[in-house]
Design a protein around this motif. Structure first.
Motif, PDB file in Angstrom:
ATOM      1  N   ILE A  31       1.965  12.169  -9.819  1.00 46.05           N
ATOM      2  CA  ILE A  31       1.365  13.506  -9.739  1.00 46.05           C
ATOM      3  C   ILE A  31       2.441  14.593  -9.784  1.00 46.05           C
ATOM      4  O   ILE A  31       2.285  15.628 -10.454  1.00 46.05           O
ATOM      5  CB  ILE A  31       0.527  13.627  -8.447  1.00 46.05           C
ATOM      6  CG1 ILE A  31      -0.684  12.686  -8.528  1.00 46.05           C
ATOM      7  CG2 ILE A  31       0.065  15.060  -8.232  1.00 46.05           C
ATOM      8  CD1 ILE A  31      -1.493  12.624  -7.250  1.00 46.05           C
ATOM      9  N   MET A  32       3.560  14.363  -9.101  1.00 44.86           N
ATOM     10  CA  MET A  32       4.625  15.364  -9.086  1.00 44.86           C
ATOM     11  C   MET A  32       5.354  15.435 -10.422  1.00 44.86           C
ATOM     12  O   MET A  32       5.838  16.508 -10.803  1.00 44.86           O
ATOM     13  CB  MET A  32       5.611  15.046  -7.955  1.00 44.86           C
ATOM     14  CG  MET A  32       5.014  15.139  -6.563  1.00 44.86           C
ATOM     15  SD  MET A  32       6.184  14.689  -5.264  1.00 44.86           S
ATOM     16  CE  MET A  32       7.399  15.977  -5.456  1.00 44.86           C
ATOM     17  N   LEU A  33       5.450  14.328 -11.131  1.00 47.05           N
ATOM     18  CA  LEU A  33       6.154  14.318 -12.409  1.00 47.05           C
ATOM     19  C   LEU A  33       5.269  14.730 -13.576  1.00 47.05           C
ATOM     20  O   LEU A  33       5.780  14.950 -14.679  1.00 47.05           O
ATOM     21  CB  LEU A  33       6.718  12.916 -12.685  1.00 47.05           C
ATOM     22  CG  LEU A  33       7.904  12.474 -11.833  1.00 47.05           C
ATOM     23  CD1 LEU A  33       8.280  11.045 -12.155  1.00 47.05           C
ATOM     24  CD2 LEU A  33       9.106  13.390 -12.064  1.00 47.05           C
ATOM     25  N   LEU A  61       0.827  -1.203   0.000  1.00 39.99           N
ATOM     26  CA  LEU A  61       0.000   0.000   0.000  1.00 39.99           C
ATOM     27  C   LEU A  61       0.867   1.260   0.000  1.00 39.99           C
ATOM     28  O   LEU A  61       0.562   2.235  -0.709  1.00 39.99           O
ATOM     29  CB  LEU A  61      -0.916  -0.018   1.222  1.00 39.99           C
ATOM     30  CG  LEU A  61      -1.863   1.181   1.386  1.00 39.99           C
ATOM     31  CD1 LEU A  61      -2.800   1.279   0.191  1.00 39.99           C
ATOM     32  CD2 LEU A  61      -2.641   1.069   2.688  1.00 39.99           C
ATOM     33  N   LYS A  62       1.956   1.246   0.789  1.00 33.54           N
ATOM     34  CA  LYS A  62       2.853   2.395   0.815  1.00 33.54           C
ATOM     35  C   LYS A  62       3.481   2.628  -0.554  1.00 33.54           C
ATOM     36  O   LYS A  62       3.589   3.776  -1.005  1.00 33.54           O
ATOM     37  CB  LYS A  62       3.943   2.186   1.870  1.00 33.54           C
ATOM     38  CG  LYS A  62       3.439   2.246   3.303  1.00 33.54           C
ATOM     39  CD  LYS A  62       4.572   2.005   4.281  1.00 33.54           C
ATOM     40  CE  LYS A  62       4.066   2.007   5.725  1.00 33.54           C
ATOM     41  NZ  LYS A  62       5.176   1.726   6.688  1.00 33.54           N
ATOM     42  N   HIS A  63       3.899   1.551  -1.216  1.00 36.16           N
ATOM     43  CA  HIS A  63       4.494   1.709  -2.540  1.00 36.16           C
ATOM     44  C   HIS A  63       3.484   2.257  -3.545  1.00 36.16           C
ATOM     45  O   HIS A  63       3.824   3.098  -4.388  1.00 36.16           O
ATOM     46  CB  HIS A  63       5.052   0.367  -3.028  1.00 36.16           C
ATOM     47  CG  HIS A  63       6.369   0.000  -2.406  1.00 36.16           C
ATOM     48  ND1 HIS A  63       6.471  -0.572  -1.163  1.00 36.16           N
ATOM     49  CD2 HIS A  63       7.647   0.140  -2.857  1.00 36.16           C
ATOM     50  CE1 HIS A  63       7.747  -0.789  -0.876  1.00 36.16           C
ATOM     51  NE2 HIS A  63       8.478  -0.361  -1.887  1.00 36.16           N
ATOM     52  N   ILE A  64       2.254   1.812  -3.457  1.00 33.66           N
ATOM     53  CA  ILE A  64       1.231   2.312  -4.374  1.00 33.66           C
ATOM     54  C   ILE A  64       0.997   3.806  -4.151  1.00 33.66           C
ATOM     55  O   ILE A  64       0.898   4.596  -5.109  1.00 33.66           O
ATOM     56  CB  ILE A  64      -0.077   1.511  -4.196  1.00 33.66           C
ATOM     57  CG1 ILE A  64       0.127   0.063  -4.661  1.00 33.66           C
ATOM     58  CG2 ILE A  64      -1.217   2.165  -4.967  1.00 33.66           C
ATOM     59  CD1 ILE A  64      -1.072  -0.826  -4.401  1.00 33.66           C
ATOM     60  N   VAL A  65       0.931   4.212  -2.874  1.00 38.24           N
ATOM     61  CA  VAL A  65       0.718   5.628  -2.569  1.00 38.24           C
ATOM     62  C   VAL A  65       1.897   6.467  -3.038  1.00 38.24           C
ATOM     63  O   VAL A  65       1.724   7.554  -3.627  1.00 38.24           O
ATOM     64  CB  VAL A  65       0.477   5.810  -1.057  1.00 38.24           C
ATOM     65  CG1 VAL A  65       0.436   7.292  -0.697  1.00 38.24           C
ATOM     66  CG2 VAL A  65      -0.825   5.136  -0.641  1.00 38.24           C
ATOM     67  N   LEU A  66       3.126   5.980  -2.804  1.00 35.26           N
ATOM     68  CA  LEU A  66       4.310   6.732  -3.236  1.00 35.26           C
ATOM     69  C   LEU A  66       4.380   6.837  -4.751  1.00 35.26           C
ATOM     70  O   LEU A  66       4.734   7.898  -5.292  1.00 35.26           O
ATOM     71  CB  LEU A  66       5.573   6.048  -2.690  1.00 35.26           C
ATOM     72  CG  LEU A  66       5.802   6.144  -1.180  1.00 35.26           C
ATOM     73  CD1 LEU A  66       7.017   5.325  -0.775  1.00 35.26           C
ATOM     74  CD2 LEU A  66       5.986   7.592  -0.758  1.00 35.26           C
ATOM     75  N   ILE A  67       4.051   5.759  -5.451  1.00 33.98           N
ATOM     76  CA  ILE A  67       4.055   5.807  -6.916  1.00 33.98           C
ATOM     77  C   ILE A  67       3.012   6.790  -7.421  1.00 33.98           C
ATOM     78  O   ILE A  67       3.248   7.550  -8.373  1.00 33.98           O
ATOM     79  CB  ILE A  67       3.817   4.395  -7.487  1.00 33.98           C
ATOM     80  CG1 ILE A  67       5.026   3.492  -7.202  1.00 33.98           C
ATOM     81  CG2 ILE A  67       3.562   4.457  -8.991  1.00 33.98           C
ATOM     82  CD1 ILE A  67       4.812   2.043  -7.581  1.00 33.98           C
TER      83      ILE A  67
END
Length: 312
Positions: free
Chosen positions: A56-58, A45-51
């Protein structure tokens, strides 16, 4: 006459006894499996949120890259990242759209960047050694005043600086952009190096002093080689901040031949005529390549310099 009959002892041999089997740790194994599955799910879940946040930032950068390959009349009509047309002419036109080729402005920026890097490395390292190792009157007070200058915005000091440089006839030259770096005006880098030097053992200085070394030899032969992570961090930050600086370069540089990359990119936008957005986006991508390469190859030194700063 009474006969005492003693209870017969168990005469069965020890080998024939049936050993008691321990119950298998079913519950513990089940609990470990549940914890493992739970930790795996949380990490996923953390990896999905970070991706998701990374995308969004890129997105603005990716949109600018895609827009640099679109015609001007299509850029602001399509917000997606899917290319329907491939306009490579934006790069060729943008390179030669201004008074000089865009490489000329990149060379100007490189001159300012190299001068700023050399100035910060020399002056900030010397000031940091003085604050960290030398003992003089009001050292702590001067160090606190130096730290307070970090809170001063550039808009407060730009007017008196401009007046001084204008009286000296240095406006429209690279001197106002490079000379302050030779005077250790970037307090952030001084503080960074002070914390790094304080983490070095003083026994090295004492051993060198016993061998007859003065402050100059101690600084150049012992402290400076050990400061490589902090120096690398200073180099990377100075490169990025100076390359992307727009305000100071816009104030001091008025001749188009002296423009740096940020000021030259501003020339693509015309408030009275048609702006060449495609060419500006194309040259923006070109100007980002040096910053991307410096950060890519210097990332490990940047992380090491920040991580080891202040460690005793």
């Amino acid at each position: 006459m009474t006969t005492n009959i003693a209870p017969q002892a168990n005469t069965a041999p020890a080998a024939t006894r049936t050993p008691t089997k321990a119950a298998p740790p079913v519950r513990r194994k089940k609990r470990n499996d549940e914890e493992l599955s739970g930790s795996t799910g949380s990490r996923l879940l953390k990896h999905i949120v970070l991706i998701a946040f990374g995308i969004i930032m890129l997105y603005p950068l990716l949109w600018m890259l895609v827009s640099s390959l679109r015609p001007n009349d299509v850029i602001f009509r399509e917000a997606g990242l899917w290319l329907t047309t491939f306009e490579i002419s934006n790069y060729t036109e943008g390179w030669n759209a201004l008074q000089s080729p865009f490489g000329h402005y990149m060379i100007n920026s490189m001159i300012v960047v190299v001068g700023s890097i050399i100035g910060n490395l020399v002056s900030c390292s010397m000031a940091a050694y003085a604050f960290a190792r030398l003992k003089f009157r009001r050292r702590n007070l001067l160090f606190a005043i130096m730290l307070m200058t970090i809170m001063l915005p550039i808009h407060v000091i730009i007017v008196p600086q401009y007046i001084i440089f204008s009286e000296l006839g240095w406006v429209n030259t690279f001197i106002p952009l490079v000379l302050p770096k030779l005077l250790a005006t970037d307090a952030f880098f001084v503080f960074l190096m002070v914390q790094f030097i304080r983490g070095l053992p003083k026994e090295l200085d004492e051993a060198a002093r016993i061998d007859g070394c003065g402050h100059v030899r101690i600084f150049t032969r012992i402290i400076l080689p050990l400061m490589m992570p902090a120096l690398a961090t200073t180099t990377i930050f100075t490169f990025i901040w100076t390359w992307n600086d727009f305000f100071s370069q816009l104030i001091y540089l008025t001749d188009p031949e002296m423009y740096t990359v940020p000021v030259a990119l501003r020339s693509f936008v015309d408030s009275t005529a048609t702006s060449s957005w495609g060419s500006m986006f194309a040259m923006s991508i070109v100007s980002l390549l040096p910053v991307f390469l410096v950060f890519l190859f210097g990332q490990k030194y940047l992380v090491k310099g920040i991580a080891t700063t202040g460690i005793k």
